[in-house]
Design an enzyme around this catalytic site. Structure first.
Site, PDB file in Angstrom:
ATOM      1  N   HIS A 251       0.816  -1.219   0.000  1.00 56.06           N
ATOM      2  CA  HIS A 251       0.000   0.000   0.000  1.00 56.06           C
ATOM      3  C   HIS A 251       0.850   1.270   0.000  1.00 56.06           C
ATOM      4  CE1 HIS A 251       0.549   0.048   4.486  1.00 56.06           C
ATOM      5  NE2 HIS A 251       0.455   1.359   4.287  1.00 56.06           N
ATOM      6  N   ASP A 308      -0.414  -7.506   1.624  1.00 53.72           N
ATOM      7  CA  ASP A 308       0.211  -6.181   1.679  1.00 53.72           C
ATOM      8  C   ASP A 308       1.730  -6.318   1.733  1.00 53.72           C
ATOM      9  OD1 ASP A 308       0.480  -3.470   1.773  1.00 53.72           O
ATOM     10  OD2 ASP A 308      -0.142  -3.253   3.874  1.00 53.72           O
ATOM     11  N   SER A 405       4.447   2.635   8.265  1.00 56.48           N
ATOM     12  CA  SER A 405       3.972   1.590   7.359  1.00 56.48           C
ATOM     13  C   SER A 405       5.094   1.079   6.469  1.00 56.48           C
ATOM     14  CB  SER A 405       2.840   2.126   6.475  1.00 56.48           C
ATOM     15  OG  SER A 405       1.653   2.282   7.206  1.00 56.48           O
TER      16      SER A 405
END
Length: 455
Positions: A251, A308, A405
């Site tokens: 992502h 992911d 992230s």
């Protein structure tokens, strides 16, 4: 008057009488050597004098007390007596795997080496690698009830068949800065926070928030990579896997047109003095589910983030040093059986220091405990797929946050650090009752190896 012949015989007898006496009777000193009774010895050395045991217990049956009088030692008496009564039960070597046999009356006892048990030490505890990882430093595999240890890339198996020896100065997963410390596998930030895992606080200190976190000292998070956008702003993290590969979240990739990478830095406040590494290519898992997609006839924000995971290929090789070292890639079984049973993982990044706040210029780090799957699923309003796991605290305000992230979730085993997760998503940052959600790297080992093998 006696006849002359008789008189001669009498005189001859009397003349030879002293000589006859000397031949028949011994002198007292000589006679005493044969007739005097020798006093028996009861010393501890009597067992070494020929004939004592034979006289007492072989030539005729003896009692245990009589044997005790000979040896004058309980342990030696027991050893002799056990064999004397019914033979040596250990003569057939009944103890397997170099176990030690002790004879008894009508029985025997095996003292087993570590990792073996059973009456005859016949049971191998490590046959399935479930106990202490088969004593392997890295990976353990059971083949026909025999343990086979192996090592991560850039290590070789030691001569003992269990240890792993680094083949270079910058072998994967080595925390070089921490090696000379008393607890080599635990850097300062881990040692400082170990107590947090052992207790819960109703009034936790704000100083220990991951989103306001502890500084990772230079060289203590050497696998950390930072992703910058076209404006040189931090937007995600990553994990160094090799000199040309960085692992990150899928992502993260669509957030910018251009990506550059920073490694080996703990303070990025002056980016103009820091070398930015160019990216050659990005590989996103083809099954990645974006947070928003067309579901039926409606736009539904599912926030699954399934699959992911992405790998960045660098245009120029990363130069390894004490401050730049790749994390080790584990095997799936090693993660499941060993790493995810450790007390905690290590999460780091330059993300926001508070929810919706500014990103940090200094590298922050925290230790987060693994959360069992049922608790993880019950805590979330969104799907937790088999490709995800939870880590963190439900009450302590410690978590990763935006900007972290794609960054590493690392688990140490001994002195080696393995990549176990990718910082994927969460519901807020350090929100009570919520955990951080990470991509489960162990599910993607074949995919990672396939991408890294591409030319």
């Amino acid at each position: 008057m006696a006849p002359p012949l008789l008189l001669c015989l009498i005189l001859t007898f009397l003349w030879n009488l002293p000589e006859a006496e000397s031949n028949v009777f011994l002198k007292s000193k000589v006679a005493n050597r044969f007739l005097q009774r020798t006093k028996r010895s009861n010393s501890i050395f009597e067992e070494f004098k020929a004939g004592n045991i034979e006289r007492e217990c072989i030539e005729e049956k003896c009692s245990k007390e009589e044997a005790r009088e000979v040896f004058e030692d309980n342990e030696k008496t027991e050893t002799f007596w056990n064999v004397y009564v019914d033979g040596d039960q250990c003569s057939s070597n009944p103890c397997h795997y170099r176990g030690t046999c002790k004879d008894g009356i009508g029985s025997y006892t095996c003292t087993c080496l570590p990792n073996y048990e059973g009456k005859n030490c016949e049971k191998v505890l490590f046959e399935s690698c479930r106990v202490f990882n088969g004593n392997c430093w890295h990976f353990c595999k059971s083949v026909q009830n025999e343990i086979q240890c192996s090592c991560a890339e850039s290590y070789r198996l030691g001569d003992d068949g269990h240890s792993c020896v680094a083949e270079g100065d910058f072998s994967c997963g080595r925390n070089i800065k921490a090696r000379n410390k008393r607890e080599a596998s635990l850097p300062d930030f881990v040692q400082s926070q170990k107590a947090i895992l052992l207790k819960k606080s109703d009034n936790p200190s704000p100083d220990i928030r991951i989103i306001n976190g502890m500084d990772c000292k230079l060289g203590e998070c050497p696998w950390q990579a930072v992703l910058l956008d076209e404006d040189d702003d931090v937007f995600c993290g990553g994990t160094i896997l090799s000199s040309i590969h960085v692992l990150t979240a899928a992502h993260c990739i669509n957030q910018t047109k251009n990506i550059s990478v920073i490694v080996g830095e703990i303070d990025i406040s002056r980016k103009e003095t820091i070398r930015l590494l160019p990216v050659d290519k990005v590989y996103v898992h083809t099954k990645f589910v974006p947070p928003s997609y067309l579901y039926g006839h409606q736009n539904v924000d599912r926030k699954t983030y399934d699959y992911d995971i992405a790998i960045i290929r660098m245009k120029t090789p990363i130069q390894f040093s004490e401050n730049v070292v790749p994390a080790c890639l584990p095997t799936a079984d090693f993660v499941k059986q060993v790493l995810m049973k450790q007390d905690f993982g290590i999460v780091s990044g330059f993300g926001r220091t508070q929810y919706r706040g500014q990103t940090s210029n200094t590298l922050k780090v925290i230790t987060v405990p693994y959360v069992d799957r049922r608790t993880c699923m019950l805590s979330s309003d969104f799907p937790i797929t088999p490709n995800m796991f939870c880590a963190g605290y439900d009450t302590l305000p410690q978590d990763a946050c935006q900007g972290d992230s794609g960054g590493p979730h690392i688990t140490a085993y001994g002195d080696t650090h393995f990549i176990t997760g990718i910082n994927s998503w969460g519901e807020g940052c350090a929100k009570k009752g919520k955990y951080g959600v990470y991509t489960k790297v162990s599910n993607f080992i074949p995919w990672i190896k396939a991408i890294m093998s591409l030319k």
